[in-house]
Design a protein around this motif. Structure first.
Motif, PDB file in Angstrom:
ATOM      1  N   ILE A  13       0.839  -1.206   0.000  1.00 24.66           N
ATOM      2  CA  ILE A  13       0.000   0.000   0.000  1.00 24.66           C
ATOM      3  C   ILE A  13       0.871   1.253   0.000  1.00 24.66           C
ATOM      4  O   ILE A  13       0.640   2.193  -0.767  1.00 24.66           O
ATOM      5  N   LEU A  14       1.893   1.263   0.855  1.00 21.75           N
ATOM      6  CA  LEU A  14       2.792   2.422   0.896  1.00 21.75           C
ATOM      7  C   LEU A  14       3.544   2.601  -0.420  1.00 21.75           C
ATOM      8  O   LEU A  14       3.693   3.728  -0.911  1.00 21.75           O
ATOM      9  N   SER A  15       4.004   1.508  -0.996  1.00 22.18           N
ATOM     10  CA  SER A  15       4.729   1.590  -2.266  1.00 22.18           C
ATOM     11  C   SER A  15       3.830   2.115  -3.375  1.00 22.18           C
ATOM     12  O   SER A  15       4.239   2.973  -4.158  1.00 22.18           O
ATOM     13  N   TYR A  16       2.622   1.587  -3.455  1.00 18.24           N
ATOM     14  CA  TYR A  16       1.705   2.006  -4.510  1.00 18.24           C
ATOM     15  C   TYR A  16       1.361   3.492  -4.394  1.00 18.24           C
ATOM     16  O   TYR A  16       1.423   4.225  -5.365  1.00 18.24           O
ATOM     17  N   HIS A  17       1.021   3.918  -3.192  1.00 19.77           N
ATOM     18  CA  HIS A  17       0.615   5.320  -3.034  1.00 19.77           C
ATOM     19  C   HIS A  17       1.795   6.278  -3.041  1.00 19.77           C
ATOM     20  O   HIS A  17       1.630   7.464  -3.313  1.00 19.77           O
ATOM     21  N   SER A  18       2.995   5.783  -2.762  1.00 21.21           N
ATOM     22  CA  SER A  18       4.160   6.664  -2.832  1.00 21.21           C
ATOM     23  C   SER A  18       4.507   7.031  -4.265  1.00 21.21           C
ATOM     24  O   SER A  18       5.217   8.008  -4.499  1.00 21.21           O
ATOM     25  N   SER A  19       3.991   6.265  -5.223  1.00 22.11           N
ATOM     26  CA  SER A  19       4.258   6.597  -6.629  1.00 22.11           C
ATOM     27  C   SER A  19       3.651   7.947  -7.000  1.00 22.11           C
ATOM     28  O   SER A  19       4.144   8.618  -7.910  1.00 22.11           O
ATOM     29  N   LYS A  20       2.617   8.363  -6.291  1.00 20.78           N
ATOM     30  CA  LYS A  20       2.018   9.668  -6.546  1.00 20.78           C
ATOM     31  C   LYS A  20       2.931  10.797  -6.071  1.00 20.78           C
ATOM     32  O   LYS A  20       2.904  11.891  -6.610  1.00 20.78           O
ATOM     33  N   ILE A  21       3.741  10.516  -5.067  1.00 20.78           N
ATOM     34  CA  ILE A  21       4.660  11.517  -4.523  1.00 20.78           C
ATOM     35  C   ILE A  21       5.997  11.471  -5.248  1.00 20.78           C
ATOM     36  O   ILE A  21       6.526  12.486  -5.667  1.00 20.78           O
ATOM     37  N   TRP A  22       6.557  10.254  -5.388  1.00 17.90           N
ATOM     38  CA  TRP A  22       7.885  10.077  -5.971  1.00 17.90           C
ATOM     39  C   TRP A  22       7.889  10.049  -7.476  1.00 17.90           C
ATOM     40  O   TRP A  22       8.913  10.281  -8.096  1.00 17.90           O
ATOM     41  N   GLY A  23       6.782   9.671  -8.078  1.00 23.79           N
ATOM     42  CA  GLY A  23       6.752   9.495  -9.515  1.00 23.79           C
ATOM     43  C   GLY A  23       7.132   8.074  -9.894  1.00 23.79           C
ATOM     44  O   GLY A  23       7.400   7.229  -9.047  1.00 23.79           O
ATOM     45  N   MET A  24       7.179   7.813 -11.185  1.00 25.15           N
ATOM     46  CA  MET A  24       7.418   6.455 -11.669  1.00 25.15           C
ATOM     47  C   MET A  24       8.851   6.210 -12.135  1.00 25.15           C
ATOM     48  O   MET A  24       9.192   5.089 -12.477  1.00 25.15           O
ATOM     49  N   ASP A  25       9.681   7.235 -12.171  1.00 22.83           N
ATOM     50  CA  ASP A  25      11.063   7.033 -12.580  1.00 22.83           C
ATOM     51  C   ASP A  25      11.778   6.177 -11.543  1.00 22.83           C
ATOM     52  O   ASP A  25      11.727   6.460 -10.351  1.00 22.83           O
ATOM     53  N   TYR A  26      12.430   5.117 -12.002  1.00 17.61           N
ATOM     54  CA  TYR A  26      13.182   4.199 -11.133  1.00 17.61           C
ATOM     55  C   TYR A  26      12.319   3.645 -10.003  1.00 17.61           C
ATOM     56  O   TYR A  26      12.777   3.498  -8.869  1.00 17.61           O
ATOM     57  N   PHE A  27      11.076   3.327 -10.299  1.00 14.44           N
ATOM     58  CA  PHE A  27      10.135   2.873  -9.267  1.00 14.44           C
ATOM     59  C   PHE A  27      10.612   1.624  -8.525  1.00 14.44           C
ATOM     60  O   PHE A  27      10.507   1.568  -7.292  1.00 14.44           O
ATOM     61  N   PRO A  28      11.156   0.591  -9.200  1.00 10.52           N
ATOM     62  CA  PRO A  28      11.630  -0.576  -8.441  1.00 10.52           C
ATOM     63  C   PRO A  28      12.741  -0.232  -7.447  1.00 10.52           C
ATOM     64  O   PRO A  28      12.788  -0.788  -6.351  1.00 10.52           O
ATOM     65  N   LEU A  29      13.615   0.698  -7.797  1.00  9.28           N
ATOM     66  CA  LEU A  29      14.668   1.098  -6.861  1.00  9.28           C
ATOM     67  C   LEU A  29      14.090   1.855  -5.666  1.00  9.28           C
ATOM     68  O   LEU A  29      14.576   1.731  -4.546  1.00  9.28           O
ATOM     69  N   LYS A  30      13.039   2.616  -5.919  1.00  8.13           N
ATOM     70  CA  LYS A  30      12.389   3.333  -4.821  1.00  8.13           C
ATOM     71  C   LYS A  30      11.679   2.358  -3.882  1.00  8.13           C
ATOM     72  O   LYS A  30      11.707   2.546  -2.657  1.00  8.13           O
ATOM     73  N   THR A  31      11.071   1.314  -4.441  1.00  9.41           N
ATOM     74  CA  THR A  31      10.447   0.315  -3.565  1.00  9.41           C
ATOM     75  C   THR A  31      11.505  -0.463  -2.793  1.00  9.41           C
ATOM     76  O   THR A  31      11.276  -0.854  -1.652  1.00  9.41           O
ATOM     77  N   MET A  32      12.672  -0.668  -3.410  1.00  7.88           N
ATOM     78  CA  MET A  32      13.764  -1.338  -2.699  1.00  7.88           C
ATOM     79  C   MET A  32      14.214  -0.485  -1.513  1.00  7.88           C
ATOM     80  O   MET A  32      14.433  -0.996  -0.418  1.00  7.88           O
ATOM     81  N   LEU A  33      14.335   0.809  -1.706  1.00 10.19           N
ATOM     82  CA  LEU A  33      14.700   1.713  -0.618  1.00 10.19           C
ATOM     83  C   LEU A  33      13.664   1.655   0.499  1.00 10.19           C
ATOM     84  O   LEU A  33      14.008   1.561   1.680  1.00 10.19           O
ATOM     85  N   LEU A  34      12.404   1.678   0.134  1.00  9.33           N
ATOM     86  CA  LEU A  34      11.328   1.624   1.119  1.00  9.33           C
ATOM     87  C   LEU A  34      11.341   0.285   1.874  1.00  9.33           C
ATOM     88  O   LEU A  34      11.200   0.248   3.100  1.00  9.33           O
ATOM     89  N   GLY A  35      11.536  -0.813   1.162  1.00  4.56           N
ATOM     90  CA  GLY A  35      11.546  -2.132   1.793  1.00  4.56           C
ATOM     91  C   GLY A  35      12.722  -2.327   2.731  1.00  4.56           C
ATOM     92  O   GLY A  35      12.572  -2.873   3.828  1.00  4.56           O
ATOM     93  N   MET A  36      13.898  -1.888   2.321  1.00  4.08           N
ATOM     94  CA  MET A  36      15.077  -2.035   3.180  1.00  4.08           C
ATOM     95  C   MET A  36      14.969  -1.149   4.416  1.00  4.08           C
ATOM     96  O   MET A  36      15.408  -1.523   5.496  1.00  4.08           O
TER      97      MET A  36
END
Length: 146
Positions: A67-90
């Motif tokens: 849920i956090l990853s999906y909704h963070s795309s509205k704030i962070w955007g879609m560029d390098y999205f998998p790397l952003k989810t990796m940052l969030l997960g770690m």
């Protein structure tokens, strides 16, 4: 259900649970860590590892992460999205170990360097995979071939 993207994000996160557990079980058998992922998650509530409780806890944690990853795309955007989810997960993984291990005084969650590395790489691999799945199936972003 076809329009409920948040629920779809949660469902896309569930397949990463067995991947994390298999990887950490292999590393546990090789003596790189003392706990598997599901055992570590169960230690948020108990003093001894319990796999069934770890499964329930993992379903909840992965749901919140998705849920956090999906909704963070509205704030962070879609560029390098998998790397952003990796940052969030770690970050979520390290916060969980700090809060429940160090502050909660559960010695089983305090690992040596190899244990920390195993759980950090498990978190990185799984959240990177979740980011790719979300990007492909929820956002329909195609790779550009320039």
């Amino acid at each position: 259900m076809k329009k409920d993207r948040t629920f779809q994000a949660v469902l896309l996160g569930f397949p990463i649970i067995p991947v994390i557990e298999i990887y950490t079980q292999i590393m546990k058998q090789l003596d790189f860590t003392s706990l598997s992922a599901l055992e570590a998650i169960s230690l948020m509530w108990l003093k001894k590892p319990n796999i069934p409780l770890g499964i329930l806890g993992a379903l909840g944690l992965i749901s919140w992460f998705s849920i956090l990853s999906y909704h963070s795309s509205k704030i962070w955007g879609m560029d390098y999205f998998p790397l952003k989810t990796m940052l969030l997960g770690m970050t979520a993984e390290s916060v969980m170990f700090i809060i429940f291990g160090v502050l909660g005084q559960n010695e089983l969650l305090v690992h040596d360097v190899s244990g920390n590395f195993v759980h950090a790489t498990a978190s990185a691999i799984s959240s990177l995979a979740a980011g790719f799945l979300m990007r492909k199936y929820l956002f329909n972003v195609e790779q550009r071939k320039d």
